[in-house]
Design a protein around this motif. Structure first.
Motif, PDB file in Angstrom:
ATOM      1  N   THR A 176       0.862  -1.186   0.000  1.00 40.79           N
ATOM      2  CA  THR A 176       0.000   0.000   0.000  1.00 40.79           C
ATOM      3  C   THR A 176       0.898   1.237   0.000  1.00 40.79           C
ATOM      4  O   THR A 176       2.067   1.172   0.417  1.00 40.79           O
ATOM      5  N   PHE A 177       0.349   2.365  -0.457  1.00 36.33           N
ATOM      6  CA  PHE A 177       1.151   3.574  -0.648  1.00 36.33           C
ATOM      7  C   PHE A 177       0.615   4.733   0.172  1.00 36.33           C
ATOM      8  O   PHE A 177      -0.600   4.917   0.286  1.00 36.33           O
ATOM      9  N   ASP A 178       1.538   5.527   0.716  1.00 37.15           N
ATOM     10  CA  ASP A 178       1.210   6.873   1.189  1.00 37.15           C
ATOM     11  C   ASP A 178       1.588   7.823   0.065  1.00 37.15           C
ATOM     12  O   ASP A 178       2.728   7.803  -0.421  1.00 37.15           O
ATOM     13  N   ILE A 179       0.631   8.670  -0.350  1.00 37.36           N
ATOM     14  CA  ILE A 179       0.823   9.514  -1.526  1.00 37.36           C
ATOM     15  C   ILE A 179       0.577  10.970  -1.156  1.00 37.36           C
ATOM     16  O   ILE A 179      -0.397  11.302  -0.474  1.00 37.36           O
ATOM     17  N   ASN A 185       5.413   8.645  -1.091  1.00 36.57           N
ATOM     18  CA  ASN A 185       6.430   8.959  -0.084  1.00 36.57           C
ATOM     19  C   ASN A 185       6.643   7.833   0.922  1.00 36.57           C
ATOM     20  O   ASN A 185       7.532   7.914   1.763  1.00 36.57           O
ATOM     21  N   GLU A 186       5.818   6.780   0.834  1.00 35.84           N
ATOM     22  CA  GLU A 186       6.051   5.591   1.662  1.00 35.84           C
ATOM     23  C   GLU A 186       5.370   4.389   1.011  1.00 35.84           C
ATOM     24  O   GLU A 186       4.238   4.482   0.530  1.00 35.84           O
ATOM     25  N   ILE A 187       6.088   3.274   0.992  1.00 39.86           N
ATOM     26  CA  ILE A 187       5.523   2.003   0.535  1.00 39.86           C
ATOM     27  C   ILE A 187       5.449   1.081   1.745  1.00 39.86           C
ATOM     28  O   ILE A 187       6.465   0.765   2.365  1.00 39.86           O
ATOM     29  N   LYS A 188       4.246   0.691   2.100  1.00 45.47           N
ATOM     30  CA  LYS A 188       4.053  -0.185   3.251  1.00 45.47           C
ATOM     31  C   LYS A 188       3.908  -1.630   2.774  1.00 45.47           C
ATOM     32  O   LYS A 188       3.136  -1.913   1.865  1.00 45.47           O
ATOM     33  N   VAL A 189       4.660  -2.502   3.402  1.00 46.33           N
ATOM     34  CA  VAL A 189       4.661  -3.918   3.043  1.00 46.33           C
ATOM     35  C   VAL A 189       3.774  -4.679   4.014  1.00 46.33           C
ATOM     36  O   VAL A 189       3.973  -4.634   5.228  1.00 46.33           O
ATOM     37  N   ASN A 190       2.748  -5.342   3.476  1.00 51.11           N
ATOM     38  CA  ASN A 190       1.834  -6.163   4.272  1.00 51.11           C
ATOM     39  C   ASN A 190       1.206  -5.377   5.425  1.00 51.11           C
ATOM     40  O   ASN A 190       1.153  -5.835   6.563  1.00 51.11           O
ATOM     41  N   SER A 191       0.738  -4.185   5.101  1.00 49.13           N
ATOM     42  CA  SER A 191       0.059  -3.364   6.100  1.00 49.13           C
ATOM     43  C   SER A 191      -1.225  -4.046   6.575  1.00 49.13           C
ATOM     44  O   SER A 191      -1.894  -4.737   5.813  1.00 49.13           O
ATOM     45  N   ASN A 234      14.361   3.636  -1.583  1.00 51.12           N
ATOM     46  CA  ASN A 234      14.941   4.684  -2.425  1.00 51.12           C
ATOM     47  C   ASN A 234      13.937   5.752  -2.847  1.00 51.12           C
ATOM     48  O   ASN A 234      14.121   6.417  -3.861  1.00 51.12           O
ATOM     49  N   LEU A 235      12.894   5.927  -2.057  1.00 50.26           N
ATOM     50  CA  LEU A 235      11.876   6.909  -2.420  1.00 50.26           C
ATOM     51  C   LEU A 235      12.399   8.348  -2.358  1.00 50.26           C
ATOM     52  O   LEU A 235      11.830   9.244  -2.984  1.00 50.26           O
ATOM     53  N   ASP A 236      13.471   8.558  -1.604  1.00 52.25           N
ATOM     54  CA  ASP A 236      14.063   9.891  -1.563  1.00 52.25           C
ATOM     55  C   ASP A 236      14.964  10.150  -2.773  1.00 52.25           C
ATOM     56  O   ASP A 236      15.218  11.305  -3.140  1.00 52.25           O
ATOM     57  N   LYS A 237      15.427   9.074  -3.424  1.00 55.59           N
ATOM     58  CA  LYS A 237      16.313   9.204  -4.580  1.00 55.59           C
ATOM     59  C   LYS A 237      15.564   9.070  -5.899  1.00 55.59           C
ATOM     60  O   LYS A 237      15.943   9.674  -6.903  1.00 55.59           O
ATOM     61  N   GLN A 241       5.984   8.146  -8.917  1.00 59.31           N
ATOM     62  CA  GLN A 241       4.658   8.745  -9.028  1.00 59.31           C
ATOM     63  C   GLN A 241       3.577   7.663  -8.955  1.00 59.31           C
ATOM     64  O   GLN A 241       3.804   6.513  -9.331  1.00 59.31           O
ATOM     65  N   ALA A 242       2.402   8.052  -8.483  1.00 60.22           N
ATOM     66  CA  ALA A 242       1.278   7.130  -8.338  1.00 60.22           C
ATOM     67  C   ALA A 242       0.227   7.415  -9.405  1.00 60.22           C
ATOM     68  O   ALA A 242      -0.093   8.576  -9.677  1.00 60.22           O
ATOM     69  N   TYR A 243      -0.312   6.354  -9.985  1.00 57.26           N
ATOM     70  CA  TYR A 243      -1.337   6.470 -11.026  1.00 57.26           C
ATOM     71  C   TYR A 243      -2.578   5.744 -10.516  1.00 57.26           C
ATOM     72  O   TYR A 243      -2.563   4.523 -10.304  1.00 57.26           O
ATOM     73  N   LYS A 244      -3.646   6.495 -10.305  1.00 57.57           N
ATOM     74  CA  LYS A 244      -4.863   5.913  -9.744  1.00 57.57           C
ATOM     75  C   LYS A 244      -5.736   5.303 -10.839  1.00 57.57           C
ATOM     76  O   LYS A 244      -5.995   5.926 -11.861  1.00 57.57           O
TER      77      LYS A 244
END
Length: 380
Positions: A176-179, A185-191, A234-237, A241-244
């Protein structure tokens, strides 16, 4: 089909979520599971790529891929019998040693030489645990317009309970993503968060050169998962982008979701939502039209060609060649190819695999929350 070529090649991972439906993948992989009567799950992503002008598509298989090879053949039904590009099924190996890969990084490392030699600027990657009529051309255009390094596709939905349960049994990762302002800006694994989440559809696009570079670096470090081990740290590097995606999608997360996603297509609104866009192609099987013998009764069913119906069927999804004998009553069932329901038999909330026989006068019932699965070539 759309003839204008997209400047992208496609990579499909047919085995990624096999562990979610162990009953259905003993002799096949997720990609070749029958869905919506006459189709296989791979047909949706593969057709979507072709309809968007992607004509260089590789499927990196892991195991149980003979049924997929039989279904896809040379790719003729998808117009992929090309001299350059076309359909490419990659057998399971990583680097020079013969080995079954564990994650996307090892899978992609096995075709690095191939990727390096291709001419397309972008790579589109996808799994086959979803049935969707997806416009990849819109995704490519959005990616190039945003100037992103990577674009990820998501939809808004709650995390299925089955996904959380499967994760605890090591049956696969989900993301899941925080956008914020379109950027991840964050990828959550198995939230395990409740409520509607930005749930990854596991569709990604990035430049071919960037992918080759990232896979080379990750593979020598022993990394396994593209999302967890490359994107998330590597989200800071990287500009991710997210596509809904707002359209219709059927996500398979366990046997029960497989049952319910098939049953949802008996609602004409859902069926139109999935099939009203571009054509979904599948393997052609030359067969007679379905025959309804005098006295037969069919209510709200999806029936493929080659079936013979003498009894009663209601709220059912039937694949090719199914036979329902006189006096048989079949309700709320998914019957795969060449299933035979004997005379006077009763079946309710059943999923049969291919070539199953339900004997005459036999009564077998599951429930809406626990459909009964009968394995391939079994007689009950």
């Amino acid at each position: 089909m759309i003839n204008s070529n997209a400047n992208a090649l496609g990579i499909i991972f047919p085995n990624s979520y096999d562990a979610l439906v162990p009953e259905l993948v003993t002799e096949r992989l997720m990609a070749s599971i029958p869905f919506a009567s006459r189709y296989r799950l791979v047909d949706f992503i593969l057709s979507s790529m072709v309809n968007s002008g992607i004509d260089n598509i590789s499927l990196i298989v892991r195991k149980n891929y003979h049924s997929l090879m039989d279904h896809l053949g040379s790719g003729r039904e998808w117009d992929l019998t090309c001299k350059n590009g076309g359909l490419n099924i990659v057998p399971p190996f990583a680097e020079k040693s013969v080995k079954v890969y564990n994650g996307r990084i090892e899978a992609l490392a096995s075709i690095l030489e191939f990727l390096s030699s291709q001419k397309e600027e972008y790579v589109v990657m996808a799994d086959t645990n979803i049935a969707v009529n997806f416009d990849f051309k819109k995704l490519i255009n959005a990616h190039t317009a945003s100037g992103a390094d990577v674009t990820v596709v998501y939809d808004e939905e709650e995390i299925p309970e089955s996904a959380i349960e499967n994760q605890s049994n090591n049956k696969g990762l989900y993301y899941t993503f925080d956008i914020a302002d379109g950027r991840v800006n964050e990828i959550k694994v198995n939230s395990k968060e409740t409520g509607v989440q930005n749930f990854s559809m596991n569709i990604y696009i990035l430049s071919r050169k960037l992918l080759v570079q990232q896979i080379r670096d990750a593979y020598v470090r022993g990394y396994v998962y593209f999302e967890r081990d490359i994107l998330a740290p590597n989200l800071d590097k990287l500009n991710v982008q997210a596509y809904k995606y707002d359209g219709y999608m059927a996500r398979i997360s366990d046997l029960q979701s497989y049952f319910h996603q098939n049953m949802k297509l008996l609602d004409e609104k859902n069926l139109d939502a999935l099939f009203s866009g571009e054509t979904i192609y599948t393997k052609v099987r030359d067969d007679n039209p379905t025959r309804y013998i005098k006295g037969a009764k069919a209510v709200n069913c999806m029936v493929a060609d080659g079936c013979v119906i003498e009894g009663e069927i209601e709220n059912c999804v039937l694949s090719r060649g199914v036979k329902v004998a006189k006096g048989a009553k079949v309700k709320n069932c998914i019957l795969m190819q060449d299933t035979v329901v004997g005379e006077g038999a009763t079946a309710e909330y059943i999923i049969t695999d291919k070539n199953v026989t339900i004997s005459a006068n036999k009564e077998i019932k599951g429930t809406d929350t626990f459909p009964v699965y009968i394995a391939k070539k079994q007689t009950v």
